[in-house]
Design a protein around this motif. Structure first.
Motif, PDB file in Angstrom:
ATOM      1  N   GLU A  16       0.811  -1.221   0.000  1.00  0.00           N
ATOM      2  CA  GLU A  16       0.000   0.000   0.000  1.00  0.00           C
ATOM      3  C   GLU A  16       0.844   1.269   0.000  1.00  0.00           C
ATOM      4  O   GLU A  16       0.346   2.344  -0.378  1.00  0.00           O
ATOM      5  CB  GLU A  16      -0.944  -0.002   1.198  1.00  0.00           C
ATOM      6  CG  GLU A  16      -1.982  -1.117   1.138  1.00  0.00           C
ATOM      7  CD  GLU A  16      -2.869  -1.137   2.360  1.00  0.00           C
ATOM      8  OE1 GLU A  16      -2.589  -0.360   3.308  1.00  0.00           O
ATOM      9  OE2 GLU A  16      -3.826  -1.933   2.399  1.00  0.00           O
ATOM     10  N   GLN A  17       2.090   1.165   0.429  1.00  0.00           N
ATOM     11  CA  GLN A  17       2.947   2.346   0.510  1.00  0.00           C
ATOM     12  C   GLN A  17       3.792   2.561  -0.738  1.00  0.00           C
ATOM     13  O   GLN A  17       4.640   3.450  -0.765  1.00  0.00           O
ATOM     14  CB  GLN A  17       3.875   2.239   1.737  1.00  0.00           C
ATOM     15  CG  GLN A  17       3.142   2.036   3.045  1.00  0.00           C
ATOM     16  CD  GLN A  17       2.113   3.128   3.291  1.00  0.00           C
ATOM     17  OE1 GLN A  17       2.392   4.312   3.066  1.00  0.00           O
ATOM     18  NE2 GLN A  17       0.931   2.755   3.757  1.00  0.00           N
ATOM     19  N   VAL A  18       3.568   1.743  -1.753  1.00  0.00           N
ATOM     20  CA  VAL A  18       4.341   1.859  -2.995  1.00  0.00           C
ATOM     21  C   VAL A  18       3.455   2.434  -4.089  1.00  0.00           C
ATOM     22  O   VAL A  18       2.335   1.976  -4.313  1.00  0.00           O
ATOM     23  CB  VAL A  18       4.888   0.489  -3.442  1.00  0.00           C
ATOM     24  CG1 VAL A  18       5.635   0.623  -4.772  1.00  0.00           C
ATOM     25  CG2 VAL A  18       5.808  -0.083  -2.383  1.00  0.00           C
ATOM     26  N   ARG A  19       3.951   3.457  -4.778  1.00  0.00           N
ATOM     27  CA  ARG A  19       3.236   4.054  -5.893  1.00  0.00           C
ATOM     28  C   ARG A  19       3.961   3.734  -7.203  1.00  0.00           C
ATOM     29  O   ARG A  19       5.155   3.420  -7.201  1.00  0.00           O
ATOM     30  CB  ARG A  19       3.146   5.565  -5.731  1.00  0.00           C
ATOM     31  CG  ARG A  19       2.491   6.056  -4.438  1.00  0.00           C
ATOM     32  CD  ARG A  19       2.605   7.564  -4.355  1.00  0.00           C
ATOM     33  NE  ARG A  19       4.009   7.987  -4.476  1.00  0.00           N
ATOM     34  CZ  ARG A  19       4.380   9.221  -4.834  1.00  0.00           C
ATOM     35  NH1 ARG A  19       3.470  10.141  -5.124  1.00  0.00           N
ATOM     36  NH2 ARG A  19       5.669   9.524  -4.906  1.00  0.00           N
ATOM     37  N   VAL A  20       3.231   3.829  -8.284  1.00  0.00           N
ATOM     38  CA  VAL A  20       3.840   3.627  -9.596  1.00  0.00           C
ATOM     39  C   VAL A  20       4.990   4.605  -9.791  1.00  0.00           C
ATOM     40  O   VAL A  20       6.052   4.251 -10.332  1.00  0.00           O
ATOM     41  CB  VAL A  20       2.783   3.803 -10.705  1.00  0.00           C
ATOM     42  CG1 VAL A  20       3.450   3.930 -12.076  1.00  0.00           C
ATOM     43  CG2 VAL A  20       1.814   2.642 -10.705  1.00  0.00           C
ATOM     44  N   GLU A  21       4.799   5.829  -9.337  1.00  0.00           N
ATOM     45  CA  GLU A  21       5.845   6.842  -9.468  1.00  0.00           C
ATOM     46  C   GLU A  21       7.129   6.420  -8.748  1.00  0.00           C
ATOM     47  O   GLU A  21       8.237   6.699  -9.219  1.00  0.00           O
ATOM     48  CB  GLU A  21       5.352   8.177  -8.909  1.00  0.00           C
ATOM     49  CG  GLU A  21       4.284   8.856  -9.737  1.00  0.00           C
ATOM     50  CD  GLU A  21       2.895   8.271  -9.522  1.00  0.00           C
ATOM     51  OE1 GLU A  21       1.952   8.719 -10.193  1.00  0.00           O
ATOM     52  OE2 GLU A  21       2.745   7.372  -8.665  1.00  0.00           O
ATOM     53  N   ASP A  22       6.981   5.750  -7.606  1.00  0.00           N
ATOM     54  CA  ASP A  22       8.161   5.293  -6.848  1.00  0.00           C
ATOM     55  C   ASP A  22       8.940   4.250  -7.643  1.00  0.00           C
ATOM     56  O   ASP A  22      10.172   4.266  -7.678  1.00  0.00           O
ATOM     57  CB  ASP A  22       7.724   4.693  -5.511  1.00  0.00           C
ATOM     58  CG  ASP A  22       7.007   5.692  -4.625  1.00  0.00           C
ATOM     59  OD1 ASP A  22       7.349   6.888  -4.695  1.00  0.00           O
ATOM     60  OD2 ASP A  22       6.103   5.285  -3.871  1.00  0.00           O
ATOM     61  N   ILE A  23       8.211   3.336  -8.256  1.00  0.00           N
ATOM     62  CA  ILE A  23       8.861   2.274  -9.039  1.00  0.00           C
ATOM     63  C   ILE A  23       9.564   2.865 -10.251  1.00  0.00           C
ATOM     64  O   ILE A  23      10.716   2.519 -10.555  1.00  0.00           O
ATOM     65  CB  ILE A  23       7.821   1.229  -9.489  1.00  0.00           C
ATOM     66  CG1 ILE A  23       7.114   0.626  -8.274  1.00  0.00           C
ATOM     67  CG2 ILE A  23       8.494   0.130 -10.318  1.00  0.00           C
ATOM     68  CD1 ILE A  23       5.901  -0.222  -8.631  1.00  0.00           C
ATOM     69  N   ALA A  24       8.867   3.766 -10.929  1.00  0.00           N
ATOM     70  CA  ALA A  24       9.455   4.397 -12.114  1.00  0.00           C
ATOM     71  C   ALA A  24      10.719   5.167 -11.758  1.00  0.00           C
ATOM     72  O   ALA A  24      11.746   5.081 -12.456  1.00  0.00           O
ATOM     73  CB  ALA A  24       8.427   5.327 -12.773  1.00  0.00           C
ATOM     74  N   THR A  25      10.668   5.901 -10.672  1.00  0.00           N
ATOM     75  CA  THR A  25      11.829   6.676 -10.238  1.00  0.00           C
ATOM     76  C   THR A  25      13.009   5.772  -9.899  1.00  0.00           C
ATOM     77  O   THR A  25      14.165   6.093 -10.202  1.00  0.00           O
ATOM     78  CB  THR A  25      11.468   7.527  -9.003  1.00  0.00           C
ATOM     79  OG1 THR A  25      10.437   8.447  -9.357  1.00  0.00           O
ATOM     80  CG2 THR A  25      12.683   8.295  -8.497  1.00  0.00           C
ATOM     81  N   ALA A  26      12.724   4.637  -9.292  1.00  0.00           N
ATOM     82  CA  ALA A  26      13.781   3.711  -8.867  1.00  0.00           C
ATOM     83  C   ALA A  26      14.594   3.181 -10.039  1.00  0.00           C
ATOM     84  O   ALA A  26      15.782   2.859  -9.882  1.00  0.00           O
ATOM     85  CB  ALA A  26      13.173   2.547  -8.084  1.00  0.00           C
ATOM     86  N   VAL A  27      13.989   3.099 -11.217  1.00  0.00           N
ATOM     87  CA  VAL A  27      14.709   2.579 -12.383  1.00  0.00           C
ATOM     88  C   VAL A  27      14.977   3.661 -13.434  1.00  0.00           C
ATOM     89  O   VAL A  27      15.485   3.368 -14.519  1.00  0.00           O
ATOM     90  CB  VAL A  27      13.951   1.401 -13.030  1.00  0.00           C
ATOM     91  CG1 VAL A  27      13.916   0.212 -12.104  1.00  0.00           C
ATOM     92  CG2 VAL A  27      12.539   1.815 -13.420  1.00  0.00           C
ATOM     93  N   GLY A  28      14.617   4.914 -13.116  1.00  0.00           N
ATOM     94  CA  GLY A  28      14.930   6.021 -14.007  1.00  0.00           C
ATOM     95  C   GLY A  28      14.073   6.118 -15.246  1.00  0.00           C
ATOM     96  O   GLY A  28      14.574   6.482 -16.321  1.00  0.00           O
ATOM     97  N   VAL A  29      12.784   5.762 -15.123  1.00  0.00           N
ATOM     98  CA  VAL A  29      11.872   5.906 -16.253  1.00  0.00           C
ATOM     99  C   VAL A  29      10.672   6.733 -15.811  1.00  0.00           C
ATOM    100  O   VAL A  29      10.505   7.021 -14.621  1.00  0.00           O
ATOM    101  CB  VAL A  29      11.391   4.536 -16.790  1.00  0.00           C
ATOM    102  CG1 VAL A  29      12.575   3.700 -17.246  1.00  0.00           C
ATOM    103  CG2 VAL A  29      10.584   3.793 -15.734  1.00  0.00           C
ATOM    104  N   SER A  30       9.827   7.090 -16.747  1.00  0.00           N
ATOM    105  CA  SER A  30       8.630   7.853 -16.414  1.00  0.00           C
ATOM    106  C   SER A  30       7.488   6.911 -16.054  1.00  0.00           C
ATOM    107  O   SER A  30       7.488   5.734 -16.470  1.00  0.00           O
ATOM    108  CB  SER A  30       8.207   8.714 -17.607  1.00  0.00           C
ATOM    109  OG  SER A  30       7.755   7.889 -18.669  1.00  0.00           O
TER     110      SER A  30
END
Length: 211
Positions: A37-51
């Motif tokens: 619940e504390q993970v957003r799509v934006e967090d995942i994208a940021t972690a790998v350097g994509v939008s």
């Protein structure tokens, strides 16, 4: 034009798979660290350097990304089966390829039992977990049929064999989960595959020779 499933992957496809794998690994890592619940799509994208838009080109949700590591195994399993000797009995080839594919990933870490349980029991993840295993089962069925030779009877039995293998994988995994990792996953899987072998129906036709 129909693509040959056994043909080597092109550079573009390899890059796409690498990007998908990186996002999947990031999603799983963040979910285990923070909770789903504390993970957003934006967090995942940021972690790998994509939008986020790029992420959405690969996955429909963060839950799908979290469970994608299961789908990644389909390629390992398919390639392992293709590498088995052409004269090897079908079930022996399938069982050995399954153990090789999962063994290449190593034994699950006992320290991750609680985290794995919390993820898989999360309502929003359970459905994607089952969908991911269904995808692996279909790919395995296709790989078995490719090896055994096409035909209506073989197609039916290939799907049955793939379902049995995936059931053994899920049973071994949940046994590992319930027993707090005290019973090795790979050892349990090996036992289940051997026990299942006696009840596997024969597929007609000879194995195709490797080119």
């Amino acid at each position: 034009m129909t693509l040959d499933p056994a043909a080597p992957l092109g550079l573009r496809e390899r890059k796409k798979r690498a990007a998908r794998r990186a996002m999947s690994e990031a999603a799983l890592k963040l979910a285990m660290e923070r909770g789903v619940e504390q993970v957003r799509v934006e967090d995942i994208a940021t972690a790998v350097g994509v939008s986020p838009r790029t992420f959405n080109n690969y996955f429909s949700s963060k839950e799908e990304a979290i469970c994608s590591f299961i789908v990644e195994r389909q390629e390992l399993l398919r390639e392992a089966l293709r590498e088995r000797p052409s004269g090897e009995a079908l079930w022996e080839a399938v069982g050995t390829a399954t153990l090789e594919a999962y063994g290449s990933l190593g034994e699950p870490n006992r320290g991750s039992v609680e985290l794995a349980r919390s993820l898989l029991l999360h309502p929003s993840v359970q459905g994607e977990f089952l969908k991911a295993h269904a995808k692996v089962e279909q790919v395995l069925a296709d790989a078995i049929l490719e090896r055994a030779g096409a035909g209506p009877e073989n197609a039916l039995n290939a799907r049955l064999m793939a379902a049995i293998v995936e059931s053994a994988v899920k049973t071994a995994f949940f046994s590992w989960l319930i027993d707090e990792g005290s019973r090795p996953f790979l050892e349990t899987l090996d036992v289940l595959l051997h026990e299942a072998a006696a009840g596997i129906p024969s597929l007609t036709g000879a194995n195709p020779k490797k080119q």
